[in-house]
Design a protein around this motif. Structure first.
Motif, PDB file in Angstrom:
ATOM      1  N   ASP A 292      56.358   8.453  30.673  1.00 40.62           N
ATOM      2  CA  ASP A 292      55.199   8.427  31.560  1.00 40.62           C
ATOM      3  C   ASP A 292      53.918   8.241  30.766  1.00 40.62           C
ATOM      4  OD1 ASP A 292      56.726   9.037  33.924  1.00 40.62           O
ATOM      5  OD2 ASP A 292      56.823  11.115  33.235  1.00 40.62           O
TER       6      ASP A 292
ATOM      7  N   ARG B  20      48.248   1.600  31.657  1.00 41.24           N
ATOM      8  CA  ARG B  20      46.904   2.071  31.992  1.00 41.24           C
ATOM      9  C   ARG B  20      46.351   2.878  30.819  1.00 41.24           C
ATOM     10  NH1 ARG B  20      45.145   4.324  37.917  1.00 41.24           N
ATOM     11  NH2 ARG B  20      42.911   4.659  37.479  1.00 41.24           N
TER      12      ARG B  20
ATOM     13  N   ARG C 239      49.028  12.566  36.205  1.00 35.99           N
ATOM     14  CA  ARG C 239      49.008  12.250  37.631  1.00 35.99           C
ATOM     15  C   ARG C 239      48.840  10.751  37.872  1.00 35.99           C
ATOM     16  NH1 ARG C 239      52.176  14.852  39.915  1.00 35.99           N
ATOM     17  NH2 ARG C 239      51.496  13.620  41.715  1.00 35.99           N
ATOM     18  N   LEU C 240      48.054  10.075  37.042  1.00 36.88           N
ATOM     19  CA  LEU C 240      47.935   8.629  37.183  1.00 36.88           C
ATOM     20  C   LEU C 240      49.271   7.953  36.907  1.00 36.88           C
ATOM     21  CD1 LEU C 240      44.473   7.957  35.485  1.00 36.88           C
ATOM     22  CD2 LEU C 240      44.984   7.974  37.937  1.00 36.88           C
ATOM     23  N   SER C 241      50.032   8.493  35.964  1.00 39.41           N
ATOM     24  CA  SER C 241      51.352   7.919  35.675  1.00 39.41           C
ATOM     25  C   SER C 241      52.301   8.080  36.852  1.00 39.41           C
ATOM     26  CB  SER C 241      51.959   8.567  34.425  1.00 39.41           C
ATOM     27  OG  SER C 241      52.516   9.844  34.697  1.00 39.41           O
ATOM     28  N   GLN C 242      52.013   9.053  37.722  1.00 38.37           N
ATOM     29  CA  GLN C 242      52.834   9.285  38.906  1.00 38.37           C
ATOM     30  C   GLN C 242      52.315   8.557  40.135  1.00 38.37           C
ATOM     31  OE1 GLN C 242      55.795  11.098  38.356  1.00 38.37           O
ATOM     32  NE2 GLN C 242      54.927  10.631  36.349  1.00 38.37           N
ATOM     33  N   GLY C 243      51.247   7.776  39.966  1.00 41.30           N
ATOM     34  CA  GLY C 243      50.737   6.951  41.053  1.00 41.30           C
ATOM     35  C   GLY C 243      49.613   7.552  41.856  1.00 41.30           C
ATOM     36  N   ASP C 244      49.065   8.702  41.435  1.00 41.77           N
ATOM     37  CA  ASP C 244      47.954   9.310  42.170  1.00 41.77           C
ATOM     38  C   ASP C 244      46.697   8.460  42.071  1.00 41.77           C
ATOM     39  OD1 ASP C 244      49.584  11.434  42.735  1.00 41.77           O
ATOM     40  OD2 ASP C 244      48.267  12.957  41.866  1.00 41.77           O
ATOM     41  N   ALA C 245      45.842   8.556  43.079  1.00 36.86           N
ATOM     42  CA  ALA C 245      44.498   8.018  42.989  1.00 36.86           C
ATOM     43  C   ALA C 245      43.689   8.877  42.024  1.00 36.86           C
ATOM     44  CB  ALA C 245      43.830   8.008  44.366  1.00 36.86           C
TER      45      ALA C 245
ATOM     46  N   ARG D 172      53.817   4.131  31.005  1.00 37.85           N
ATOM     47  CA  ARG D 172      52.990   3.850  32.171  1.00 37.85           C
ATOM     48  C   ARG D 172      51.511   4.033  31.852  1.00 37.85           C
ATOM     49  NH1 ARG D 172      56.481   7.201  36.772  1.00 37.85           N
ATOM     50  NH2 ARG D 172      58.350   5.878  36.685  1.00 37.85           N
TER      51      ARG D 172
END
Length: 323
Positions: free
Chosen positions: A6, A162, A266-272, A136
């Protein structure tokens, strides 16, 4: 080494020597320490451990010496499941060291000897090409040479990962590196220093205004941490103030690292981004209630339910400030 991660953290590893004092000394003054502790630290290693404890599959790219401190730092990472395949032993220099004083208010002052961290090189980044390609998110910390940060950011771009850039301490970076920051994360003091260096006028007391100004310098998005007042987020045309969480601060060492790590996870998990920042305020608020950096980071199940407000010094009255 895991095949997919991640988060890859590129940054520093230090042994933290922490003295607890009633108050910080004035120049030329000697004060007595109530206790002295030794534990694993460094902004890069702190982020890796904080993210791993929350459940992120995490890897660390860094350098240590060949002394006993190196073994301590690597063992701390591995205990929390961090992949250290690309954390390199350097036989020509000692492991990085941070000298920390923590006052009764919870505020700290830190002096860092970079040592092996200063020898992390673009070649080390090239050697970790496949690892970065599997990530990610790549999180970058400025306690290593600027050339290495540049190489890592460009490797992340090539891998379509990212980039989370924690520009602490503040150093000048090429425009194309700043343009990859998504987000750029700094505290309110660092934000003002960056804006001052760029000739951008202050935006007043608003952290949100500073985040917008940082976006104007080229970052894809920006987060300004505001201590107990939470954080300010600027992304595209959206700005938002994220309230802090009311706690009694014991030790603020490593709280910013906990914040950045949580955002990256959290960004790696797709969160805004605003949702990631909300998570991060909870984790950093938990961190300041406990002494030390890595010892203060929570496992996911230990986090309290979300609540709004600000972090108070340890000798202040608790109160909730809803915004």
């Amino acid at each position: 080494m895991v095949s997919t991660v991640d988060l890859v953290v590129v940054g520093s590893l230090n042994v933290d020597l922490t003295a607890r004092v009633a108050r910080h000394p004035m120049p030329g003054e000697t004060v007595r320490a109530a206790e002295l502790t030794t534990c694993a630290g460094g902004k890069g290693a702190n982020q890796a451990v904080a993210a791993a404890r929350l459940g992120a599959r995490t890897a660390m790219i860094g350098r240590v010496g060949t002394d006993a401190h190196a073994d301590t730092l690597l063992e701390a990472l591995r205990t929390d499941g961090v992949d250290t395949t690309h954390t390199v032993h350097d036989s020509d220099t000692p492991t990085g060291t941070a000298l920390i004083t923590v006052a009764n208010t919870g505020e700290n002052s830190i002096v860092v000897s970079a040592a092996a961290n200063a020898r992390l090189s673009p070649e080390d980044i090239a050697d970790a090409h496949s690892l970065i390609g599997s990530a990610r998110v790549v999180s970058l910390v400025l306690e290593i040479p600027v050339d290495t940060v540049v190489a890592a950011s460009r490797a992340a771009r090539s891998a379509a990962a990212r980039v989370v850039l924690n520009l602490s301490p503040v150093l000048d970076l090429p425009e194309d590196v700043l343009a990859l920051a998504d987000p750029l994360i700094v505290n309110e003091h660092e934000a003002r220093e960056i804006l001052h260096r760029s000739g951008t006028p202050p935006t007043g007391p608003s952290g949100t205004g500073d985040a917008v100004a940082l976006r104007g310098l080229g970052a894809r998005s920006a987060v300004v941490t505001l201590g107990g007042d939470g954080a300010a987020v600027a992304e595209g045309d959206h700005t938002e103030h994220i309230p802090g969480v009311v706690v009694e601060a014991v030790d603020t060492t490593g709280a910013g690292d906990a914040f950045a790590a949580t955002v990256a996870w959290r960004l790696s998990q797709g969160d805004a981004l605003p949702d990631a920042a909300r998570w991060a305020t909870r984790v950093s608020a938990h961190s300041v209630q406990h002494p030390g950096a890595q010892p203060s980071y929570p496992m996911l199940h230990a986090l309290p339910e979300p609540a709004g407000s600000r972090t108070l010094p340890g000798n202040a009255r608790k109160e909730r400030v809803l915004r």
